[in-house]
Design a protein around this motif. Structure first.
Motif, PDB file in Angstrom:
ATOM      1  N   GLY A  30       0.819  -1.211   0.000  1.00 48.79           N
ATOM      2  CA  GLY A  30       0.000   0.000   0.000  1.00 48.79           C
ATOM      3  C   GLY A  30       0.850   1.258   0.000  1.00 48.79           C
ATOM      4  O   GLY A  30       0.521   2.248  -0.673  1.00 48.79           O
ATOM      5  N   GLY A  31       1.959   1.232   0.739  1.00 50.36           N
ATOM      6  CA  GLY A  31       2.864   2.386   0.772  1.00 50.36           C
ATOM      7  C   GLY A  31       3.508   2.646  -0.573  1.00 50.36           C
ATOM      8  O   GLY A  31       3.607   3.805  -1.015  1.00 50.36           O
ATOM      9  N   ILE A  32       3.958   1.581  -1.225  1.00 48.95           N
ATOM     10  CA  ILE A  32       4.557   1.743  -2.557  1.00 48.95           C
ATOM     11  C   ILE A  32       3.511   2.265  -3.536  1.00 48.95           C
ATOM     12  O   ILE A  32       3.782   3.176  -4.328  1.00 48.95           O
ATOM     13  CB  ILE A  32       5.167   0.415  -3.054  1.00 48.95           C
ATOM     14  N   GLY A  33       2.316   1.692  -3.465  1.00 48.28           N
ATOM     15  CA  GLY A  33       1.232   2.182  -4.321  1.00 48.28           C
ATOM     16  C   GLY A  33       0.919   3.641  -4.045  1.00 48.28           C
ATOM     17  O   GLY A  33       0.664   4.422  -4.965  1.00 48.28           O
ATOM     18  N   GLY A  34       0.937   4.025  -2.768  1.00 45.56           N
ATOM     19  CA  GLY A  34       0.701   5.421  -2.404  1.00 45.56           C
ATOM     20  C   GLY A  34       1.770   6.339  -2.962  1.00 45.56           C
ATOM     21  O   GLY A  34       1.475   7.444  -3.439  1.00 45.56           O
ATOM     22  N   LEU A  35       3.034   5.889  -2.913  1.00 45.65           N
ATOM     23  CA  LEU A  35       4.123   6.687  -3.499  1.00 45.65           C
ATOM     24  C   LEU A  35       3.930   6.850  -5.006  1.00 45.65           C
ATOM     25  O   LEU A  35       4.160   7.934  -5.554  1.00 45.65           O
ATOM     26  CB  LEU A  35       5.474   6.033  -3.213  1.00 45.65           C
ATOM     27  N   PHE A  36       3.514   5.773  -5.655  1.00 41.02           N
ATOM     28  CA  PHE A  36       3.245   5.864  -7.094  1.00 41.02           C
ATOM     29  C   PHE A  36       2.096   6.827  -7.378  1.00 41.02           C
ATOM     30  O   PHE A  36       2.140   7.580  -8.356  1.00 41.02           O
ATOM     31  CB  PHE A  36       2.935   4.486  -7.680  1.00 41.02           C
ATOM     32  N   LEU A  37       1.059   6.807  -6.530  1.00 47.80           N
ATOM     33  CA  LEU A  37      -0.057   7.740  -6.711  1.00 47.80           C
ATOM     34  C   LEU A  37       0.397   9.184  -6.540  1.00 47.80           C
ATOM     35  O   LEU A  37      -0.009  10.071  -7.302  1.00 47.80           O
ATOM     36  CB  LEU A  37      -1.177   7.429  -5.721  1.00 47.80           C
ATOM     37  N   VAL A  38       1.223   9.430  -5.526  1.00 44.89           N
ATOM     38  CA  VAL A  38       1.741  10.783  -5.310  1.00 44.89           C
ATOM     39  C   VAL A  38       2.600  11.204  -6.503  1.00 44.89           C
ATOM     40  O   VAL A  38       2.507  12.352  -6.972  1.00 44.89           O
ATOM     41  CB  VAL A  38       2.537  10.854  -3.982  1.00 44.89           C
ATOM     42  N   ALA A  39       3.425  10.296  -7.017  1.00 51.95           N
ATOM     43  CA  ALA A  39       4.237  10.607  -8.190  1.00 51.95           C
ATOM     44  C   ALA A  39       3.351  10.922  -9.398  1.00 51.95           C
ATOM     45  O   ALA A  39       3.615  11.874 -10.147  1.00 51.95           O
ATOM     46  CB  ALA A  39       5.175   9.444  -8.509  1.00 51.95           C
ATOM     47  N   MET A  40       2.293  10.128  -9.558  1.00 51.58           N
ATOM     48  CA  MET A  40       1.364  10.350 -10.665  1.00 51.58           C
ATOM     49  C   MET A  40       0.680  11.714 -10.520  1.00 51.58           C
ATOM     50  O   MET A  40       0.547  12.461 -11.500  1.00 51.58           O
ATOM     51  CB  MET A  40       0.331   9.215 -10.663  1.00 51.58           C
TER      52      MET A  40
END
Length: 180
Positions: A30-40
């Motif tokens: 979930g944290g990695i996915g959250g980082l990807f969302l923030v990057a997006m």
């Protein structure tokens, strides 16, 4: 002072229903996915500001957003599978007797897992085809096959988790009944 002893019915319900808390690996996913969302999100904001304020959009921002979105979705599949938070519709199944629920959950988990494994297999084959002809994104020439393999692996892991957890819960419940 509260009474912490559970009735046999409460104990059976705890074994029958999934635990909807994320495990450490689910938190990491979930944290990695959250980082990807923030990057997006950051990429999209910078692209929009660059496009409309400076008349200079970020080259390949759409491609990078698509790649990040794909990664978020398939990484999220593992976290959702671990927490057993898949979208479900219970029109009739809530009416089933409590004794049937663990078997129903195990069967639906197994079927859902098999479907995800088939999806993973087909994505893997498609990624191989894309890699065979050197498919890449248009603007940035990023190879697409590695993303396909990543998605296939994530779908496979999600499918295995989706099938395993309800079966494990059924086994624990049946072995718990055998001890009583």
């Amino acid at each position: 002072m509260t009474d912490t002893a559970e009735t046999p019915r409460q104990e059976a319900q705890n074994l029958a229903s999934p635990d909807h808390h994320l495990t450490p690996s689910g938190i990491i996913l979930g944290g990695i996915g959250g980082l990807f969302l923030v990057a997006m999100m950051g990429l999209t904001v910078c692209d929009v500001v660059g496009r409309y304020v400076f008349n200079a959009p970020i080259k390949g921002a759409g491609e990078l957003t698509e790649i990040l979105l794909c990664a978020v979705i398939f990484l999220g599949l593992g976290a959702v599978s671990l927490a057993e938070n898949h979208v479900t519709v219970d029109l009739l199944t809530d009416k089933f007797p409590d004794a049937v629920q663990p078997f129903r959950q195990a069967l639906t988990g197994l079927l859902s897992g098999v479907i995800l494994v088939v999806v993973a297999w087909r994505i893997w084959i498609y990624a191989g085809q894309i890699g065979g002809y050197g498919g890449s994104t248009t603007s940035l020439s990023i190879p697409i096959a590695p993303l396909g393999y990543f998605c296939a692996i994530c779908a496979l892991i999600g499918g295995l988790i989706t099938a395993f957890l309800p079966l494990k819960r059924l086994y624990l419940q049946l072995s718990h009944k055998g001890q009583n």
